[in-house]
Design a protein around this motif. Structure first.
Motif, PDB file in Angstrom:
ATOM      1  N   TYR A 129      -5.267   5.952   8.835  1.00  0.00           N
ATOM      2  CA  TYR A 129      -4.263   5.615   9.283  1.00  0.00           C
ATOM      3  C   TYR A 129      -3.367   6.439   9.194  1.00  0.00           C
ATOM      4  CZ  TYR A 129       0.169   3.407   9.879  1.00  0.00           C
ATOM      5  OH  TYR A 129       1.472   3.137   9.906  1.00  0.00           O
ATOM      6  N   HIS A 130      -3.165   6.959   7.376  1.00  0.00           N
ATOM      7  CA  HIS A 130      -1.914   7.383   7.295  1.00  0.00           C
ATOM      8  C   HIS A 130      -1.971   9.335   7.586  1.00  0.00           C
ATOM      9  CE1 HIS A 130      -0.142  10.180   4.043  1.00  0.00           C
ATOM     10  NE2 HIS A 130       1.105   9.081   4.441  1.00  0.00           N
ATOM     11  N   GLN A 131      -3.255   9.611   7.751  1.00  0.00           N
ATOM     12  CA  GLN A 131      -3.068  10.560   8.813  1.00  0.00           C
ATOM     13  C   GLN A 131      -3.151  10.392   9.780  1.00  0.00           C
ATOM     14  OE1 GLN A 131      -6.493  13.148   8.159  1.00  0.00           O
ATOM     15  NE2 GLN A 131      -5.838  15.096   9.463  1.00  0.00           N
ATOM     16  N   PHE A 132      -3.637   9.627  10.771  1.00  0.00           N
ATOM     17  CA  PHE A 132      -2.816   8.958  12.441  1.00  0.00           C
ATOM     18  C   PHE A 132      -1.380   9.222  12.653  1.00  0.00           C
ATOM     19  CE2 PHE A 132      -2.899   6.517  15.392  1.00  0.00           C
ATOM     20  CZ  PHE A 132      -3.254   6.811  16.624  1.00  0.00           C
ATOM     21  N   ALA A 133      -0.453   8.650  11.269  1.00  0.00           N
ATOM     22  CA  ALA A 133       0.711   7.815  11.648  1.00  0.00           C
ATOM     23  C   ALA A 133       1.351   9.110  11.152  1.00  0.00           C
ATOM     24  CB  ALA A 133       0.432   7.201  10.859  1.00  0.00           C
ATOM     25  N   THR A 134       1.201  10.723  10.875  1.00  0.00           N
ATOM     26  CA  THR A 134       1.932  11.340  10.036  1.00  0.00           C
ATOM     27  C   THR A 134       1.697  13.173  10.924  1.00  0.00           C
ATOM     28  OG1 THR A 134       0.486  11.706   8.372  1.00  0.00           O
ATOM     29  CG2 THR A 134       2.419  10.492   7.805  1.00  0.00           C
ATOM     30  N   ASP A 135       0.536  12.790  11.243  1.00  0.00           N
ATOM     31  CA  ASP A 135      -0.331  14.085  12.351  1.00  0.00           C
ATOM     32  C   ASP A 135      -0.132  14.007  13.332  1.00  0.00           C
ATOM     33  OD1 ASP A 135      -1.582  16.212  13.073  1.00  0.00           O
ATOM     34  OD2 ASP A 135      -2.314  16.448  11.030  1.00  0.00           O
ATOM     35  N   SER A 136       0.483  14.873  14.364  1.00  0.00           N
ATOM     36  CA  SER A 136       0.526  13.826  15.718  1.00  0.00           C
ATOM     37  C   SER A 136      -0.674  14.835  15.960  1.00  0.00           C
ATOM     38  CB  SER A 136       1.952  14.749  16.354  1.00  0.00           C
ATOM     39  OG  SER A 136       1.889  16.783  15.835  1.00  0.00           O
ATOM     40  N   THR A 137      -1.326  15.949  16.068  1.00  0.00           N
ATOM     41  CA  THR A 137      -2.687  16.851  16.470  1.00  0.00           C
ATOM     42  C   THR A 137      -3.523  16.377  16.004  1.00  0.00           C
ATOM     43  OG1 THR A 137      -0.947  19.622  15.966  1.00  0.00           O
ATOM     44  CG2 THR A 137      -3.544  18.572  16.126  1.00  0.00           C
ATOM     45  N   PHE A 138      -3.759  15.504  15.044  1.00  0.00           N
ATOM     46  CA  PHE A 138      -4.256  14.468  13.987  1.00  0.00           C
ATOM     47  C   PHE A 138      -4.627  13.363  15.266  1.00  0.00           C
ATOM     48  CE2 PHE A 138      -6.529  10.942  11.995  1.00  0.00           C
ATOM     49  CZ  PHE A 138      -7.451  12.012  11.284  1.00  0.00           C
ATOM     50  N   GLN A 139      -3.238  12.944  15.226  1.00  0.00           N
ATOM     51  CA  GLN A 139      -2.841  11.603  15.730  1.00  0.00           C
ATOM     52  C   GLN A 139      -4.150  12.127  17.677  1.00  0.00           C
ATOM     53  OE1 GLN A 139       0.418   9.042  18.009  1.00  0.00           O
ATOM     54  NE2 GLN A 139      -0.113   9.282  15.897  1.00  0.00           N
ATOM     55  N   ILE A 160       1.090  -1.214  -0.131  1.00  0.00           N
ATOM     56  CA  ILE A 160       0.225  -0.540  -0.103  1.00  0.00           C
ATOM     57  C   ILE A 160       0.722   1.558  -0.298  1.00  0.00           C
ATOM     58  CG2 ILE A 160      -1.980   1.292   1.032  1.00  0.00           C
ATOM     59  CD1 ILE A 160      -2.006  -1.428   2.283  1.00  0.00           C
ATOM     60  N   TYR A 161       0.780   1.919  -1.042  1.00  0.00           N
ATOM     61  CA  TYR A 161       1.777   3.378  -1.685  1.00  0.00           C
ATOM     62  C   TYR A 161       0.978   4.517  -0.991  1.00  0.00           C
ATOM     63  CZ  TYR A 161       4.559   0.082  -3.868  1.00  0.00           C
ATOM     64  OH  TYR A 161       5.442  -1.114  -3.672  1.00  0.00           O
ATOM     65  N   PHE A 162       1.184   5.222  -0.185  1.00  0.00           N
ATOM     66  CA  PHE A 162       0.222   6.719   0.465  1.00  0.00           C
ATOM     67  C   PHE A 162       0.645   7.568  -0.546  1.00  0.00           C
ATOM     68  CE2 PHE A 162       0.644   3.753   4.575  1.00  0.00           C
ATOM     69  CZ  PHE A 162      -0.921   3.880   4.394  1.00  0.00           C
ATOM     70  N   ASP A 163       1.840   7.469  -1.270  1.00  0.00           N
ATOM     71  CA  ASP A 163       2.671   8.597  -1.638  1.00  0.00           C
ATOM     72  C   ASP A 163       1.828   8.614  -2.756  1.00  0.00           C
ATOM     73  OD1 ASP A 163       4.213   6.513  -2.619  1.00  0.00           O
ATOM     74  OD2 ASP A 163       6.143   7.147  -2.747  1.00  0.00           O
ATOM     75  N   THR A 164       1.568   7.386  -4.044  1.00  0.00           N
ATOM     76  CA  THR A 164       0.785   7.420  -5.242  1.00  0.00           C
ATOM     77  C   THR A 164      -0.677   7.006  -4.784  1.00  0.00           C
ATOM     78  OG1 THR A 164       1.563   5.028  -5.944  1.00  0.00           O
ATOM     79  CG2 THR A 164       3.019   6.850  -6.233  1.00  0.00           C
ATOM     80  N   LYS A 165      -0.575   6.443  -3.534  1.00  0.00           N
ATOM     81  CA  LYS A 165      -2.295   5.730  -3.156  1.00  0.00           C
ATOM     82  C   LYS A 165      -3.035   5.258  -4.308  1.00  0.00           C
ATOM     83  CE  LYS A 165      -4.227  10.738  -1.940  1.00  0.00           C
ATOM     84  NZ  LYS A 165      -2.560  11.719  -1.546  1.00  0.00           N
ATOM     85  N   THR A 166      -1.869   4.306  -4.438  1.00  0.00           N
ATOM     86  CA  THR A 166      -1.740   3.183  -5.165  1.00  0.00           C
ATOM     87  C   THR A 166      -1.580   1.610  -4.217  1.00  0.00           C
ATOM     88  OG1 THR A 166      -1.336   4.135  -7.190  1.00  0.00           O
ATOM     89  CG2 THR A 166      -0.507   2.024  -7.049  1.00  0.00           C
ATOM     90  N   VAL A 167      -2.506   0.776  -4.998  1.00  0.00           N
ATOM     91  CA  VAL A 167      -2.518  -0.792  -4.023  1.00  0.00           C
ATOM     92  C   VAL A 167      -1.682  -1.316  -5.139  1.00  0.00           C
ATOM     93  CG1 VAL A 167      -3.003  -2.931  -2.834  1.00  0.00           C
ATOM     94  CG2 VAL A 167      -4.169  -0.121  -2.074  1.00  0.00           C
ATOM     95  N   LYS A 168      -0.780  -2.016  -4.458  1.00  0.00           N
ATOM     96  CA  LYS A 168      -0.071  -3.202  -5.781  1.00  0.00           C
ATOM     97  C   LYS A 168      -0.617  -4.629  -5.003  1.00  0.00           C
ATOM     98  CE  LYS A 168       4.490  -4.277  -7.869  1.00  0.00           C
ATOM     99  NZ  LYS A 168       5.977  -3.728  -8.023  1.00  0.00           N
ATOM    100  N   GLN A 169      -1.222  -5.413  -5.452  1.00  0.00           N
ATOM    101  CA  GLN A 169      -1.569  -6.672  -5.031  1.00  0.00           C
ATOM    102  C   GLN A 169      -0.931  -7.703  -5.727  1.00  0.00           C
ATOM    103  OE1 GLN A 169      -6.283  -6.418  -5.658  1.00  0.00           O
ATOM    104  NE2 GLN A 169      -6.107  -5.899  -3.641  1.00  0.00           N
TER     105      GLN A 169
END
Length: 283
Positions: free
Chosen positions: A184-194, A143-152
């Motif tokens: 999850y991505h925002q939770f992992a990257t944004d301490s205020t949001f977390q 799961i790539y968050f930078d390109t918003k792509t999933v490789k299965q």
């Protein structure tokens, strides 16, 4: 929890994180690249040794009974990997289907060299499917968050043997876990949001610093959470769907599992009034 115990737990906890994420930091290949040795984040002696042992040892027939047993061999052994891909390999992208041959394939070691991998489950019952020998269909996801792509990577077990049949590229918003992954991505990257998406309190379970063979439980408040907040992977994570139908369940269990050390961390999230909140941290 007393201040002394708090400090002891912190020491043990961050030692755990240091081990789990000692290889974190180097960016993986983008999903647009050809299948390759994409996740060769920094090698470690332990993982290299394990890869060598696996690659030099014929895979026992029993390894095909459980997907995890097969997949660790598949990821470590380049020769086995080529023998367990159905050629020509079907490659599905949005709006197109193509194939690639054996000569175009480069050994993909997946998460072997980063020392850990991640999983997303709907429930405890779903976690038990990992040990179900009747599973015949599995999807391994990058799961790539930078390109918003999933490789299965799609695997089927036919005549008792696991084979990779399809490589599929999927927009992140089309993934069955899309809503949770966005959170999850925002939770992992944004301490205020977390900080605004943790329950008050968060249940905590971890090793007792006073007893190597015991677990202890406690409660983390918003004031104590920053000291315990784990560093989470942010660029790319893995998930493995063991043939189970992924649902829009109101609970997700995010698991970080060590490759060679047996360590594991679980974060349980529950959705309330349309928003996800961390309710439990289990080390």
């Amino acid at each position: 929890m007393s201040e002394v115990k708090m400090k002891k737990i912190l020491t043990a906890f961050f030692a755990f994180l240091a081990l789990m994420f000692s290889c974190k930091g180097n960016k993986t290949d983008g999903p647009q690249d050809a299948p390759a040795d994409s996740d060769s984040i920094r090698d470690t002696a332990v993982v290299d040794t394990m890869e060598q042992i696996i690659s030099e040892t014929p895979m026992p027939k029993a390894a095909d009974e459980l997907f995890d047993d097969f997949f660790f061999n598949f990821a470590a052994n380049g020769k086995l990997q080529r023998n367990r891909i159905k050629w020509p390999l079907k490659v599905e992208k949005v709006g197109s289907t193509d194939t690639i041959g054996k000569r175009q394939w480069k050994t993909d070691h997946f998460f072997m060299r980063q020392g850990y991998y991640t999983l997303v489950f709907d429930s405890r019952r779903q976690m038990n499917v990992v040990k179900d020998t009747s599973v015949n269909y599995v999807e391994v996801e990058k799961i790539y968050f930078d390109t918003k792509t999933v490789k299965q990577y799609v695997f089927l077990r036919e005549r008792g043997l696991w084979m990779m049949h399809t490589l599929r590229y999927q927009p992140l918003h089309k993934n069955a876990n899309a809503s949770f992954l966005k959170f999850y991505h925002q939770f992992a990257t944004d301490s205020t949001f977390q900080a605004s998406h943790i329950s008050n309190p968060v249940q905590f379970t971890g090793p007792d610093p006073d007893d190597d063979f015991a677990q202890m439980e406690g409660l983390l408040t918003p004031e104590t959470w920053p000291a315990f907040a784990p560093e989470l992977p942010t660029d790319m994570i893995y998930n493995i769907n063991y043939g189970e139908t992924v649902t829009s369940a109101s609970q997700k269990i995010f698991v970080l599992r060590g490759i060679a050390n047996g360590l594991e961390m679980e974060l349980t999230f529950k959705r309330e009034a349309g928003s996800w909140f961390l309710t439990k941290l289990c080390q």
